[in-house]
Design a protein around this motif. Sequence first.
Motif, PDB file in Angstrom:
ATOM      1  N   SER A  93       0.823  -1.203   0.000  1.00  0.00           N
ATOM      2  CA  SER A  93       0.000   0.000   0.000  1.00  0.00           C
ATOM      3  C   SER A  93       0.859   1.257   0.000  1.00  0.00           C
ATOM      4  CB  SER A  93      -0.878  -0.007   1.255  1.00  0.00           C
ATOM      5  OG  SER A  93      -0.054   0.035   2.405  1.00  0.00           O
ATOM      6  N   GLY A  94       0.188   2.400   0.143  1.00  0.00           N
ATOM      7  CA  GLY A  94       0.915   3.658   0.287  1.00  0.00           C
ATOM      8  C   GLY A  94       1.831   3.639   1.498  1.00  0.00           C
ATOM      9  N   ILE A  95       1.468   2.833   2.501  1.00  0.00           N
ATOM     10  CA  ILE A  95       2.340   2.674   3.666  1.00  0.00           C
ATOM     11  C   ILE A  95       3.665   2.051   3.249  1.00  0.00           C
ATOM     12  CG2 ILE A  95       2.614   1.315   5.787  1.00  0.00           C
ATOM     13  CD1 ILE A  95      -0.294   1.827   6.384  1.00  0.00           C
ATOM     14  N   THR A  96       3.612   1.076   2.352  1.00  0.00           N
ATOM     15  CA  THR A  96       4.836   0.452   1.866  1.00  0.00           C
ATOM     16  C   THR A  96       5.649   1.425   1.027  1.00  0.00           C
ATOM     17  OG1 THR A  96       3.722  -1.684   1.819  1.00  0.00           O
ATOM     18  CG2 THR A  96       5.744  -1.486   0.543  1.00  0.00           C
ATOM     19  N   VAL A  97       4.975   2.158   0.146  1.00  0.00           N
ATOM     20  CA  VAL A  97       5.671   3.093  -0.735  1.00  0.00           C
ATOM     21  C   VAL A  97       6.435   4.130   0.070  1.00  0.00           C
ATOM     22  CG1 VAL A  97       5.338   4.871  -2.502  1.00  0.00           C
ATOM     23  CG2 VAL A  97       4.019   2.747  -2.601  1.00  0.00           C
ATOM     24  N   ILE A  98       5.866   4.615   1.165  1.00  0.00           N
ATOM     25  CA  ILE A  98       6.497   5.669   1.961  1.00  0.00           C
ATOM     26  C   ILE A  98       7.290   5.102   3.138  1.00  0.00           C
ATOM     27  CG2 ILE A  98       5.986   7.612   3.491  1.00  0.00           C
ATOM     28  CD1 ILE A  98       3.710   8.344   1.647  1.00  0.00           C
ATOM     29  N   GLY A  99       6.758   4.058   3.787  1.00  0.00           N
ATOM     30  CA  GLY A  99       7.364   3.569   5.014  1.00  0.00           C
ATOM     31  C   GLY A  99       8.603   2.721   4.821  1.00  0.00           C
ATOM     32  N   THR A 100       8.639   1.866   3.782  1.00  0.00           N
ATOM     33  CA  THR A 100       9.771   0.961   3.609  1.00  0.00           C
ATOM     34  C   THR A 100      11.060   1.693   3.240  1.00  0.00           C
ATOM     35  OG1 THR A 100       8.211  -0.760   2.934  1.00  0.00           O
ATOM     36  CG2 THR A 100      10.541  -1.168   2.511  1.00  0.00           C
ATOM     37  N   PRO A 101      11.064   2.664   2.320  1.00  0.00           N
ATOM     38  CA  PRO A 101      12.301   3.425   2.090  1.00  0.00           C
ATOM     39  C   PRO A 101      12.778   4.158   3.349  1.00  0.00           C
ATOM     40  CG  PRO A 101      10.789   3.728   0.256  1.00  0.00           C
ATOM     41  CD  PRO A 101      10.031   3.009   1.323  1.00  0.00           C
ATOM     42  N   ALA A 102      11.844   4.686   4.154  1.00  0.00           N
ATOM     43  CA  ALA A 102      12.235   5.338   5.403  1.00  0.00           C
ATOM     44  C   ALA A 102      12.860   4.333   6.363  1.00  0.00           C
ATOM     45  CB  ALA A 102      11.019   5.997   6.054  1.00  0.00           C
ATOM     46  N   GLU A 103      12.362   3.098   6.352  1.00  0.00           N
ATOM     47  CA  GLU A 103      12.952   2.028   7.170  1.00  0.00           C
ATOM     48  C   GLU A 103      14.403   1.787   6.776  1.00  0.00           C
ATOM     49  OE1 GLU A 103      13.366  -1.244   9.748  1.00  0.00           O
ATOM     50  OE2 GLU A 103      11.642   0.100   9.646  1.00  0.00           O
ATOM     51  N   ALA A 104      14.679   1.709   5.471  1.00  0.00           N
ATOM     52  CA  ALA A 104      16.048   1.497   4.999  1.00  0.00           C
ATOM     53  C   ALA A 104      16.943   2.682   5.347  1.00  0.00           C
ATOM     54  CB  ALA A 104      16.043   1.258   3.490  1.00  0.00           C
ATOM     55  N   TYR A 105      16.411   3.879   5.242  1.00  0.00           N
ATOM     56  CA  TYR A 105      17.178   5.100   5.536  1.00  0.00           C
ATOM     57  C   TYR A 105      17.584   5.150   7.002  1.00  0.00           C
ATOM     58  CZ  TYR A 105      18.208  10.126   5.881  1.00  0.00           C
ATOM     59  OH  TYR A 105      18.817  11.332   6.121  1.00  0.00           O
ATOM     60  N   VAL A 106      16.673   4.802   7.906  1.00  0.00           N
ATOM     61  CA  VAL A 106      16.920   4.948   9.344  1.00  0.00           C
ATOM     62  C   VAL A 106      17.617   3.726   9.933  1.00  0.00           C
ATOM     63  CG1 VAL A 106      15.815   5.249  11.596  1.00  0.00           C
ATOM     64  CG2 VAL A 106      14.976   6.519   9.608  1.00  0.00           C
ATOM     65  N   TYR A 107      17.213   2.520   9.495  1.00  0.00           N
ATOM     66  CA  TYR A 107      17.708   1.295  10.127  1.00  0.00           C
ATOM     67  C   TYR A 107      18.586   0.436   9.234  1.00  0.00           C
ATOM     68  CZ  TYR A 107      14.295   2.176  13.827  1.00  0.00           C
ATOM     69  OH  TYR A 107      13.587   2.737  14.862  1.00  0.00           O
ATOM     70  N   GLY A 108      18.686   0.733   7.948  1.00  0.00           N
ATOM     71  CA  GLY A 108      19.473  -0.108   7.056  1.00  0.00           C
ATOM     72  C   GLY A 108      18.646  -1.191   6.402  1.00  0.00           C
TER      73      GLY A 108
END
Length: 613
Positions: A68-83
């Motif tokens: 969903s839109g949560i994946t589109v926005i949330g997953t890249p932020a996850e990689a940015y913050v946590y790797g």
Amino acid sequence: MPVGGGAVASFSVWDYVVFAALVLAAAAVGLFQAFRGRKESSSAEFLLGGRRMTAVPVAMSLTASFMSGITVIGTPAEAYVYGTPFWVFAFSYTIMSTISAEIFVPLFYRLGITSTYEYLELRFNKLIRMIGTSMYIMQTALYTGMVIYAPALALNQITGLDLWGVLVATGAVCIVYCTLGGLKAVIWTDVFQMLIMLSGFVAVITRGALLQGGFGKIWDDNYKGGRLDTFSFDPDPLRRHSVWTIVVGGSLMWTSMYAINQSQVQRYISCRTMTHAKMSLYVNMVGLWVTVSLAMLTGLTMYSIYKDCDPLTNRDVGASDQLLPYLVMDILAEYPGVPGLFVAAAYSGTLSTVSSSINALVAVTVEDFVKPIWPSLTEKQVSWINMGLSVFFGVLCIAMAAIASLMGSILQAALSIFGMISGPLLGLFLMGMFFRCANPTGGLLGLITGLIITLWVGIGAQVYPPLPTKTKPLPLSIAGCHSGQMNITTALPAWSSSVPPTSGPSIARPALANTWYSLSYLYFCPVGMLTTMIIGLMISIISGGCKQEMTNQALFIQKEDFICFRRSKNNENPDSNLIEKVGSDHPYGLDNPHFSDIELNLKEKDGNKITKF
């Protein structure tokens, strides 16, 4: 260019044009399918596409439903913050797809059910079916509210799009083509939206690679920044993401989404044959791999660009969920229409999930509540009820968006909801499918106990978030920001960032806060599943489950379900296969009380015979 900190460009006229055009195009695809099938207005056509769908469009719809839109926005932020530990979910998708295709598809497909929770009545009793359906409705409505609200809020903060205007428009578009077209419109719209979502990721990665001088530079920056430490084998259950939490907890959580969740089951049982149904899950597995890989690469690209001037620390954005929209407006604004493409990608994810949820909610409500109460309804009356419920649930999902503002990190909170509610349900299904001693008393008390336990740990984790010792974000820098310039946006509440709070007023924490409430959110599902099964089986044995009358063989997982082979040509037709299984020669035959008043509407290939149990 404000890569060194500061305000970014706002939406241009062309961005609005592209965004509106793509959203309207998605609606047009759904409406086309609606008018194309307007002569076929039966309930089966509306809810299951007439059971004539093929593997590839169903697979793309399966992927889009939860990407969903949560994946589109949330997953890249996850990689940015946590790797990149989140990338390990690719293994979870593989395990989930195999379990769903080889165990659950044969069972559901040969039973010919419309609502997943019909199985609970066949195996246990009507009360358990009603409870299971109610849990699903609650879970789906809340999750869908998050899907609508969280991406819209993050995009609103960066692009300036009117928050509630877009929320209402999103719901309205979904309501229109869900109401008119049913499942077939939802699936084909999902196909279009999936392509738009992937295009948005590709646009960001390509532009980022050009700015940074190639993928090699991006990879090197992330290696130096510690973002590529993917595999952590720390067995600590309090660690947010490790190989164990993701492969064990994540696999079970995703299995609960795909194996028993009505939104997904409704898709693959709409396939014309069992082979298509299984193949849709395996193609979906590849789609999930591609999606999570593009999302992670987008996050790594974002880190490479902002490694010396973190917009979070510099307060250019109010929360990590705003990072990707900020990046898009930063690096793509000079290309009119491209930011609009990305925003359309985020909203395509939202539209696909909302439409899938609406259609599934209608299916379970009609099959589990309406038809049992009013069994004599005509097809035309059921069709009108289907459309009316589509409007009702669309409005309800928009209303639930307000409640979503109370949740935490959009990505983690969304997955936590499924773990808390789907975990006990998965345990109930597995108990019924594998253990003949399981009885209604054990099933009911096991389900209630499992739900209480998962709600206890899940709500406790929301009230007392885990300390950053186990969920510590990776280092971020503002050494390269231009003159320390800050663009302080209207900050989101603390809950909206995936970064755990590290400061603020101290709150008295109970003894369980640093142990039980700090359990990785990915273990919510296994905890609920195991609790339900253990308590349920113990109570079943104590209450005489081992002495109960033998239940129909067709309700259990059988040896043939674990391997991919056809016993006969009839295996392609789920209905004749079931009729063959429970025929007069079968030891658990037609006099079973579980089947006495239930008509499964199973037809032989010639379409003339209806078998009642």
